[in-house]
Design an enzyme around this catalytic site. Sequence first.
Site, PDB file in Angstrom:
ATOM      1  N   ASP A   1      71.437 -13.978 125.225  1.00 55.35           N
ATOM      2  CA  ASP A   1      70.275 -13.998 126.098  1.00 55.35           C
ATOM      3  C   ASP A   1      70.545 -14.877 127.313  1.00 55.35           C
ATOM      4  O   ASP A   1      71.659 -14.880 127.845  1.00 55.35           O
ATOM      5  CB  ASP A   1      69.061 -14.499 125.300  1.00 55.35           C
TER       6      ASP A   1
ATOM      7  N   HIS B   1      63.585 -17.300 128.582  1.00 58.86           N
ATOM      8  CA  HIS B   1      63.553 -16.099 127.746  1.00 58.86           C
ATOM      9  C   HIS B   1      64.294 -16.315 126.424  1.00 58.86           C
ATOM     10  O   HIS B   1      63.750 -16.092 125.332  1.00 58.86           O
ATOM     11  CB  HIS B   1      64.170 -14.937 128.527  1.00 58.86           C
TER      12      HIS B   1
ATOM     13  N   SER C   1      61.041  -7.779 123.681  1.00 55.23           N
ATOM     14  CA  SER C   1      61.941  -8.930 123.632  1.00 55.23           C
ATOM     15  C   SER C   1      61.574  -9.868 122.497  1.00 55.23           C
ATOM     16  O   SER C   1      62.442 -10.545 121.942  1.00 55.23           O
ATOM     17  CB  SER C   1      61.883  -9.720 124.938  1.00 55.23           C
TER      18      SER C   1
END
Length: 413
Positions: A75, A122, A282
């Site tokens: 990520d 994220h 996600s």
Amino acid sequence: MTRTLPARTTLATTAALAVTLLTAPAATADPGFGQCTFSRTNHKYTGTPWALQRVNLDELWSRSKGGNTRVAVIDTGVDTANPQLTHAVDASLGANFLPPKDKKGQPIDRGNAKGTTDTVGHGTRVAGIIAARPMKGTGFVGLAPEATIIPVKQNDAEGHGTAGTLTSAIRHAIKEKADVINISQDTADAAVPDEDLHRAVNEALAARIVVVASAGNDGLGGNSKKTYPASYDGVLAVAASDRNNERAAFSQSGDFVGVAAPGVDMISTVPKGGHCTDNGTSFSAPYVAGVAALIKAKHPKWTAREVVAQIEQTAERSISGHDRLVGWGVVDPVRALTEDDHPIETPHPDPGLTHAEAPTPAGLTLGETPRERTARIATYVAVGVAVLVAALGGGAVALRDARRRRRGLRGRG
């Protein structure tokens, strides 16, 4: 500094190689959690997120907590400054595959070499859903709170992640003996990437690694198309579900979808400390990756295919078999860890359910704020009191009439 990530921000300039982080339009589950601020004084979520309330965590963790398993989070990096992740992440296993310069020759702010910086937030949110450690003052915790996170950074907010960096990241996870790989990304415009990415995924599967990937967020209007790497055979593609166990409106549909998992109003960890909320497949993928880690810890000899089939077979279904909206159903962590007498290779239809049409996708609900929850409970209480008063009043009248009748009978006798 406030950091936000728009829906499907393209993170590279070449369409065939672009990689996209999979977040959906922002929603607010709690006042103060609408935007993610990265600081040590960031908001701490004091309650228990709905996605955890749907699971009996005591029963789940009596079976497994994910100990001795490694989950590679490929990520934007994982920030270990968040105290719930400090001891969850093994930085010695991490890596950073962002190039030193962009296509114009300008230096890229890569952070450290071990993938433990995250300027986007994220990857830190993804890692928290998997393995955040318990902490006093919050009900948020990862589903596999004893699993170890391998931080693999290969993407950022400026568009430097490519299918090539994703390929390198997968091979690093294999080298570091990951048990599960989480990929909350896909190639832009559902472009079929270079075959080397497919080979890397197959190498991971051959190494008995469970590969979990987000299905995508282009599902509005019934849009259906394959995404990569989620569409590769053997990869567990995860769609997003809401509080009603229905597909979130933004969630990608398709025959490649394996299961769905909570992906709306998802509370998780952010860089520096605290929590915020976000939407998207996600955050559905790491929910399932956490379950995969729990199964791998309990059944270390099971193959990747057997772990995936177990998750699919025990999912909560609305129809007897597979459908293109939520796959085999919404993941049920407790069933996955309790109905596991023997491994299976392929899920099968549930004979206890009659065939029905697949559920229609639910609208994108923004959750219930504490104020709304308080108002709803107050309404329930008021209605309940009114009903009770009415019942007591009616009972009193009936008792009075009965006494009058008894007195009248006695006088006539």
